[in-house]
Write an enzyme that holds these catalytic residues in place. Sequence first.
Site, short mmCIF file in Angstrom:
data_model
loop_
_atom_site.label_atom_id
_atom_site.label_comp_id
_atom_site.label_asym_id
_atom_site.label_seq_id
_atom_site.Cartn_x
_atom_site.Cartn_y
_atom_site.Cartn_z
CD GLU A 163 -11.11 -14.10 -4.93
OE1 GLU A 163 -12.22 -13.55 -5.05
OE2 GLU A 163 -10.77 -15.09 -5.61
CG ASN B 214 -15.19 -11.46 5.71
OD1 ASN B 214 -14.05 -11.85 5.46
ND2 ASN B 214 -16.04 -11.11 4.77
CB CYS C 229 -17.02 -10.34 -0.20
SG CYS C 229 -16.70 -12.10 -0.31
CD GLU D 237 -8.45 -16.86 -3.14
OE1 GLU D 237 -9.42 -16.67 -2.40
OE2 GLU D 237 -7.28 -16.54 -2.86
P1 NAP Z 1 -9.47 -4.64 4.66
O1 NAP Z 1 -9.57 -3.50 5.58
O2 NAP Z 1 -9.15 -4.36 3.23
O3 NAP Z 1 -8.39 -5.61 5.30
C1 NAP Z 1 -8.09 -6.85 4.72
C2 NAP Z 1 -6.67 -7.22 5.08
O4 NAP Z 1 -5.80 -6.23 4.54
C3 NAP Z 1 -6.40 -7.25 6.57
O5 NAP Z 1 -5.47 -8.27 6.85
C4 NAP Z 1 -5.78 -5.89 6.83
O6 NAP Z 1 -4.93 -5.85 7.95
C5 NAP Z 1 -4.97 -5.73 5.57
N1 NAP Z 1 -4.58 -4.35 5.27
C6 NAP Z 1 -5.20 -3.21 5.64
N2 NAP Z 1 -4.48 -2.14 5.21
C7 NAP Z 1 -3.39 -2.63 4.56
C8 NAP Z 1 -2.26 -2.05 3.92
N3 NAP Z 1 -2.12 -0.74 3.82
N4 NAP Z 1 -1.34 -2.87 3.39
C9 NAP Z 1 -1.45 -4.20 3.47
N5 NAP Z 1 -2.50 -4.82 4.08
C10 NAP Z 1 -3.46 -4.04 4.59
O7 NAP Z 1 -10.80 -5.52 4.65
P2 NAP Z 1 -11.54 -6.14 5.90
O8 NAP Z 1 -12.34 -5.07 6.54
O9 NAP Z 1 -10.61 -6.95 6.74
O10 NAP Z 1 -12.49 -7.21 5.17
C11 NAP Z 1 -13.68 -6.86 4.58
C12 NAP Z 1 -13.48 -6.66 3.09
O11 NAP Z 1 -13.00 -7.86 2.51
C13 NAP Z 1 -14.78 -6.35 2.38
O12 NAP Z 1 -14.57 -5.37 1.41
C14 NAP Z 1 -15.13 -7.69 1.74
O13 NAP Z 1 -16.00 -7.58 0.64
C15 NAP Z 1 -13.79 -8.21 1.38
N6 NAP Z 1 -13.81 -9.67 1.19
C16 NAP Z 1 -13.71 -10.16 -0.08
C17 NAP Z 1 -13.77 -11.54 -0.29
C18 NAP Z 1 -13.66 -12.11 -1.69
O14 NAP Z 1 -13.42 -13.31 -1.80
N7 NAP Z 1 -13.81 -11.33 -2.73
C19 NAP Z 1 -13.91 -12.41 0.79
C20 NAP Z 1 -14.01 -11.86 2.08
C21 NAP Z 1 -13.94 -10.48 2.26
P3 NAP Z 1 -5.43 -5.35 9.40
O15 NAP Z 1 -6.46 -6.33 9.82
O16 NAP Z 1 -4.20 -5.42 10.21
O17 NAP Z 1 -5.96 -3.97 9.21
#
Ligand code: NAP
Length: 510
Positions: free
Chosen positions: A280, A182, A314, A488
């Site tokens: 995060e 995102n 998020c 961060e």
């Molecule tokens: P996600 O599915 O958890 O994926 C995030 C990252 O983790 C991607 O690079 C993904 O790779 C990787 N990943 C997935 N499965 C993994 C595994 N088994 N082992 C290691 N890495 C793995 O989240 P998203 O859909 O990309 O992003 C949305 C989420 O991020 C939401 O929950 C949002 O709230 C959160 N977010 C939090 C913040 C904050 O600062 N708190 C900021 C932005 C977003 P792939 O892309 O290859 O699947």
Amino acid sequence: MEVFRRASGIHSPRQVTEDYSPPMQPLLKDQSLLKTQAYAAGHWCDARSGKVLEVRDPADGQLLGSVPSLCAEEVEEAILAAHRAMALWKKEPAGFRSKILRRWFDLIIEHTDDLAAILTAEQGKPLAEARGEISYAGSFVEWFAAEANRIDGEIISAPSADRRILVLKEPVGVCAAITPWNFPSAMVTRKVAPALAAGCAILVKPASRTPLSPLALAILALRAGLPEGLFSIITGEASVIGSAFTKSPEVRKLSFTGSTEIGKSLIRDCAGTVKRVTMELGGNAPFIVFADADLEAAIEGVMTSKFRGSGQTCICPNRILVDARVEERFTELLATAIRKLSVGPGTMQGVMQGPLIDHSALKHVENLIDDAVTKGAKVLVGGKRHPLGGTFFEPTLLTGCTPFMQLARCEIFGPIAPIFTFKNEEEAIILANATEYGLAGYFYSRDLARVWRVAEALECGMVGVNTGFISNAASPFGGIKESGYGREGSHHGLNDYLALKYLCVAGLGS
Ligand code: NAP
């Protein structure tokens, strides 16, 4: 898209797939910024296996390119190279590291248009928002370029006259980062800049849907003079790379931004080598509008924070809690503002909301609306797929929402603004805190005593008081509860990459 194609090496046989049809935008001024190789162990590379991951434009599904899917062995080699590179980097004077980071920042700003074009192509957000993200991404590099010069130790009063106690701050070691789709650029610099400032090497696994922006940032870091091997972009399958990172004893810290579910499993995996972790994770932000609020300002705040990135952030307000006495007026104003949002491809002039990232995101949003309507919510604006088709969804306003609906409990991650009502401050706080998440919270009030009471009562890491915009490099970004730990940005963001070493110097006489 001829420009795009030539620049990226997309014509090479490994990358052409049958349905490949190059998109028409963006035309980059500096075409070498479009890279479709990983940067690992100090060089640009393809996967030895030849395996690739395709990257598509979410606005029309067209293929933008494909990046290598590195195997565990290739990741391990990159970790060892990072370890070697770091041995020299950590010994450089802070000013040297600072100057390279500053040059990187200058290059990011200079190439804003191209970086924004790449970001919009792979992520979908409107170009104006993408430019905003590049500026936000650059601000972390600028911030930590300055912070690099302020990594000062401490002298502590010793308990006896013959001793001196000193505290040194040392780089924590080789770091690994896993980032989401995102904010493909800002989530990378928010981790890489403090790591490099602290004297660490860092390997980034970007989200598979959006690796092109991080790769472009790596090109600029190298142009800025960053020594080889310090900042790697490791593309490939999440489970393969995640497991290589977490198993490696050389990796001393993992910084993850993504969903709470994956975060929890990474925390478990990091336990094996007792790594330091920054998490995060997801959020479920309340946005409270008290009866004494400036309603116009609250509308501006909710529009800024709710619909950014098509609601896929998020810290997006997930539950809009409105005092029942002002609900009618607030809802009316919000409906008018939402109807003005123009939806379309991010590259189109004047578009304010792009597509959702993929079809499963679209389905998720539809299911949440179905569930809410079944349980009594009313759709006041939008509520269905956009006539443009694909993954475009109408900006939606729901009224009559209750805590029993699914959208009150999970991350909506889409353009739905759900209105809940409350009768008094106590009820507002109970509703706001009724979630396992604790990332951001917002409220609008003009009563000074209430401002302090509510700010202190909200269970979250960040509170926006009379504002819907809280992100900047100077502030500590992060959550509590199941939204994670670590911060961060700000000087706290640097501490996460530093380890304390205490020296006890004895035998100094009385
Ligand atoms: P996600 O599915 O958890 O994926 C995030 C990252 O983790 C991607 O690079 C993904 O790779 C990787 N990943 C997935 N499965 C993994 C595994 N088994 N082992 C290691 N890495 C793995 O989240 P998203 O859909 O990309 O992003 C949305 C989420 O991020 C939401 O929950 C949002 O709230 C959160 N977010 C939090 C913040 C904050 O600062 N708190 C900021 C932005 C977003 P792939 O892309 O290859 O699947």
